[in-house]
Write a protein that holds these residues in place. Structure first.
Motif, PDB file in Angstrom:
ATOM      1  N   GLY A 154      48.776  40.626  34.416  1.00  0.00           N
ATOM      2  CA  GLY A 154      48.457  39.212  34.240  1.00  0.00           C
ATOM      3  C   GLY A 154      49.637  38.306  34.507  1.00  0.00           C
ATOM      4  O   GLY A 154      49.534  37.086  34.370  1.00  0.00           O
ATOM      5  N   GLU A 155      50.766  38.880  34.897  1.00  0.00           N
ATOM      6  CA  GLU A 155      51.931  38.052  35.210  1.00  0.00           C
ATOM      7  C   GLU A 155      51.788  37.454  36.607  1.00  0.00           C
ATOM      8  O   GLU A 155      50.976  37.891  37.412  1.00  0.00           O
ATOM      9  N   GLN A 156      52.635  36.459  36.850  1.00  0.00           N
ATOM     10  CA  GLN A 156      52.529  35.718  38.100  1.00  0.00           C
ATOM     11  C   GLN A 156      53.761  35.952  38.967  1.00  0.00           C
ATOM     12  O   GLN A 156      54.890  35.833  38.476  1.00  0.00           O
ATOM     13  N   VAL A 185      41.682  23.532  51.090  1.00  0.00           N
ATOM     14  CA  VAL A 185      41.036  24.743  50.580  1.00  0.00           C
ATOM     15  C   VAL A 185      42.122  25.795  50.382  1.00  0.00           C
ATOM     16  O   VAL A 185      42.764  26.219  51.351  1.00  0.00           O
ATOM     17  N   PHE A 186      42.345  26.190  49.130  1.00  0.00           N
ATOM     18  CA  PHE A 186      43.398  27.164  48.838  1.00  0.00           C
ATOM     19  C   PHE A 186      42.855  28.273  47.950  1.00  0.00           C
ATOM     20  O   PHE A 186      42.044  28.017  47.059  1.00  0.00           O
ATOM     21  N   SER A 187      43.359  29.479  48.137  1.00  0.00           N
ATOM     22  CA  SER A 187      43.269  30.496  47.084  1.00  0.00           C
ATOM     23  C   SER A 187      44.640  30.530  46.411  1.00  0.00           C
ATOM     24  O   SER A 187      45.664  30.321  47.053  1.00  0.00           O
ATOM     25  N   PHE A 188      44.627  30.784  45.105  1.00  0.00           N
ATOM     26  CA  PHE A 188      45.856  30.688  44.300  1.00  0.00           C
ATOM     27  C   PHE A 188      46.004  31.904  43.400  1.00  0.00           C
ATOM     28  O   PHE A 188      45.019  32.413  42.851  1.00  0.00           O
ATOM     29  N   GLY A 189      47.257  32.311  43.230  1.00  0.00           N
ATOM     30  CA  GLY A 189      47.549  33.222  42.128  1.00  0.00           C
ATOM     31  C   GLY A 189      47.879  34.645  42.521  1.00  0.00           C
ATOM     32  O   GLY A 189      47.909  35.520  41.661  1.00  0.00           O
ATOM     33  N   ILE A 190      48.108  34.940  43.805  1.00  0.00           N
ATOM     34  CA  ILE A 190      48.461  36.272  44.307  1.00  0.00           C
ATOM     35  C   ILE A 190      47.394  37.296  43.876  1.00  0.00           C
ATOM     36  O   ILE A 190      46.480  37.567  44.633  1.00  0.00           O
ATOM     37  N   ALA A 191      47.505  37.861  42.662  1.00  0.00           N
ATOM     38  CA  ALA A 191      46.481  38.825  42.229  1.00  0.00           C
ATOM     39  C   ALA A 191      45.130  38.137  42.062  1.00  0.00           C
ATOM     40  O   ALA A 191      44.087  38.750  42.253  1.00  0.00           O
ATOM     41  N   GLY A 192      45.138  36.859  41.703  1.00  0.00           N
ATOM     42  CA  GLY A 192      43.926  36.050  41.761  1.00  0.00           C
ATOM     43  C   GLY A 192      42.990  36.154  40.579  1.00  0.00           C
ATOM     44  O   GLY A 192      41.844  35.735  40.669  1.00  0.00           O
ATOM     45  N   HIS A 231      46.055  34.216  36.435  1.00  0.00           N
ATOM     46  CA  HIS A 231      46.961  33.860  37.538  1.00  0.00           C
ATOM     47  C   HIS A 231      46.594  32.493  38.115  1.00  0.00           C
ATOM     48  O   HIS A 231      47.464  31.662  38.401  1.00  0.00           O
ATOM     49  N   LEU A 232      45.293  32.286  38.294  1.00  0.00           N
ATOM     50  CA  LEU A 232      44.822  30.989  38.802  1.00  0.00           C
ATOM     51  C   LEU A 232      45.248  29.874  37.851  1.00  0.00           C
ATOM     52  O   LEU A 232      45.748  28.827  38.279  1.00  0.00           O
ATOM     53  N   GLU A 233      45.071  30.131  36.564  1.00  0.00           N
ATOM     54  CA  GLU A 233      45.395  29.087  35.575  1.00  0.00           C
ATOM     55  C   GLU A 233      46.880  28.744  35.599  1.00  0.00           C
ATOM     56  O   GLU A 233      47.256  27.576  35.511  1.00  0.00           O
ATOM     57  N   SER A 234      47.743  29.737  35.747  1.00  0.00           N
ATOM     58  CA  SER A 234      49.177  29.427  35.748  1.00  0.00           C
ATOM     59  C   SER A 234      49.530  28.592  36.978  1.00  0.00           C
ATOM     60  O   SER A 234      50.383  27.708  36.909  1.00  0.00           O
TER      61      SER A 234
END
Lengths: 478, 106
Positions: free
Chosen positions: A56-58, A82-89, A93-96
């Motif tokens: 759950g780390e970023q 339009v982006f995807s965010f958070g590497i692991a996703g 991760h998205l929230e951070s």
């Protein structure tokens, strides 16, 4: 497709987990002079391994900072991002990333309405799908994954994400938002969404997505810190470089279709296969024209990625400079491994598979292992990494220290260094690393509706810190 | 001649967590032909270079337009293995690159 003429759709693509190049502002300005209908970037992937998904780390990529010049341009020109965010996703991760996005909006005085799409699945929903639905089979044959996925596999997983396709993103864009931000997503799907919404054939949208998904990496010279531009229409698309000193070439684009893909022309995606076997590339004024992609429809499946905890890692590092020891480095580390694993205090944990220990000799065979053709240290120094994975941090650190001491004081033939065998470059000499994870789920989940499980949560940014989140929305039934 | 000396670009990378793909680019037609005609760049040759069963090799493909070859195989140590030494698969071309194209000892 209807065959009716469609307006060109112009995309500006980049990678948002990589910091932008120094000339990004002028490149963005040039692209907008040509015309841009959406700014699109991928920011998730499995390349970093299972650790991030499981923990759950970023990854410290600061994706909000990387998108800042692009968001500014998109908002100024009134086109969506339009982006995807958070590497692991995953949701965490998205929230951070969204918290950093909040800060960026606040700092700039921006008030965008953004469609947020979470792509983490709850264990309960996945368990229900495994129990009731068609088999959930591995995406990679020969990888030793459960076939098919079982309820036990689901119960053991720490976190599961789905690579959402273009359809949930299309649903977001249809709401007239300033942008769409997703968790883990199919990279090319982000690029496909607006073109498909505007009637561009799926094959062309997917082929263009493949060219743009790594930003300037498809240019010559390749650099993922740069951006790339394409104009899509009903028969194909034209790629141009917004950067001075970089250009698309036929060779750079064709070679990019190879990148990170196991097959040069066939790529399985949710809902179909992108087939580039008949694709053509031609030089045109100011760019490269790409045509001829085909799309073969297939039943819709979502690729799932899930991480399971395997234990805790502790390491120790020793620097070896002693010539007599370098000559017998392997037998020395083998002896220390053996001494540790057979010590009475560790015997039960070893027998139960709760403790594993591995020494890796940098300068000998640390990278290739058994495939290394050179069997002796050829340099004047080497590093020994003691790498322990155990079920608890305490056990891992104790075993790593035990091995460190054996290496440090253990005798070997011809030893002159009886006060100590190696240099200790790290303090503490045993470093607790972190939990260790594996990808225990890398499976295909058949779904009838690619949108239902991934609703769009339209949110005004920056959000108030106290704004209640509603994770249940993201976990609607599959 | 070793493949390492014949190719201009030899890049290896993950293709998902469980497979590695190796892209080879050749600077001229002569070198491309030499590689294409070699026994090394066949499924059997790749399997031998990596000491794996031939069914672990997903394929060897050629693209005459850009004088390129692509080799893909299942990883013997994937990013899911706690002791994986090469997370991104960036060095996994090495055993193949060391192989000989002309049958001479490398």
């Amino acid at each position: 497709m209807s065959g009716l003429p469609v307006e060109p759709v112009r995309l500006l693509g980049f990678v948002n987990h990589i910091a932008p190049s120094a000339d990004v502002e002028e490149a963005i300005a040039r692209a907008f002079e040509w015309g841009v209908d959406a700014v699109v970037a991928q920011g998730t992937g499995s390349d970093w391994g299972p650790y991030w998904l499981g923990s759950g780390e970023q990854v410290a990529a600061n994706q909000a900072a990387n998108v800042e010049p692009y968001v500014r341009a998109a908002l100024e020109h009134g086109v969506p991002f339009v982006f995807s965010f958070g590497i692991a996703g995953g949701d965490v991760h998205l929230e951070s990333c969204l918290r950093r996005f909040d800060e960026m909006c606040e700092r700039n005085g921006w008030r965008p309405r953004v469609g947020v799409i979470r792509s983490e699945l709850s264990r309960a929903d996945l368990r229900a799908a495994v129990e009731q639905g068609p088999p959930v089979v591995p995406c990679a044959a020969g990888a030793g994954l459960a076939d098919p996925l079982t309820v036990e596999d689901v119960d053991q997983v720490e976190r599961v994400v789905a690579l959402i396709g273009p359809e949930p993103v299309m649903a977001g864009l249809e709401q007239g938002v300033d942008g769409v931000i997703t968790g883990r997503a199919l990279d090319i799907g982000l690029f496909m969404a607006l073109p498909m919404l505007r009637g561009i054939p799926t094959a062309i949208a997917a082929h263009a997505g493949k060219m743009l998904e790594c930003g300037g990496l498809a240019l010559e010279p390749g650099d993922s810190g740069r951006c790339i531009w394409a104009s899509l229409d009903a028969t194909g698309f034209t790629v141009r470089s917004p950067h001075e000193g970089a250009a698309p070439t036929i060779r750079s684009l064709v070679s990019h279709t190879f990148y990170e893909r196991s097959h040069p022309t066939q790529e399985d995606n949710p809902g179909g296969t992108l087939d580039l076997s008949a694709a053509t590339y031609a030089e045109v004024d100011g760019g490269i024209r790409c045509e001829g992609a085909q799309w073969h429809e297939a039943p819709y499946t979502l690729l799932l990625e899930g991480a399971r905890r395997e234990g805790f890692r502790a390491v120790s590092l020793l620097g070896v400079r002693e010539p007599a020891l370098l000559e017998q480095a392997r037998s020395w580390t083998d002896a220390a491994e053996q001494a540790t694993l057979t010590a009475p205090r560790f015997a039960q944990a070893v027998a139960e598979g709760r403790l594993r220990l591995h020494t890796r000799i940098f300068g000998l065979d640390a990278v290739l292992g058994d495939l290394e053709p050179h069997h002796a240290v050829t340099g004047h120094e080497a590093g020994v990494l003691v790498d322990v994975v155990a079920d608890t941090a305490e056990l891992a650190q104790e075993a790593a220290y035990y091995a460190f001491i054996r290496l440090f004081i253990g005798p070997y033939p011809g030893r002159k260094t009886t006060a100590g065998n190696a240099a200790a470059p790290l303090m503490p000499v045993v470093v607790p690393v972190s939990d260790v994870y594996s990808f225990s789920i890398y499976h295909l989940l058949p779904v009838a509706d690619p949108v239902a499980a991934f609703p769009v949560d339209v949110t005004a940014f920056p959000r108030r810190v106290s704004a209640p989140s509603n994770p249940e929305v993201a976990h609607a039934a599959l | 001649m070793r493949l390492y000396d014949c190719a201009d670009i030899i890049r290896s990378k993950n293709a998902g967590p469980f497979a590695v793909t190796i892209d080879l680019f050749f600077g001229d037609e002569e070198r491309y032909r030499m590689a294409r005609e070699s026994a090394l760049l066949t499924p059997e040759g790749v399997a031998a270079a990596y000491d794996v069963a031939v069914d672990r090799v997903k394929g060897v493909w050629w693209d005459d337009r850009i004088r390129a070859a692509k080799v893909s195989l299942m990883r013997w140590s994937s990013s899911t293995d706690p002791y994986c030494a090469d997370l991104f698969g960036a060095h996994l071309h090495t055993p193949l690159a060391a192989g000989s194209l002309t049958g001479e000892a490398s």
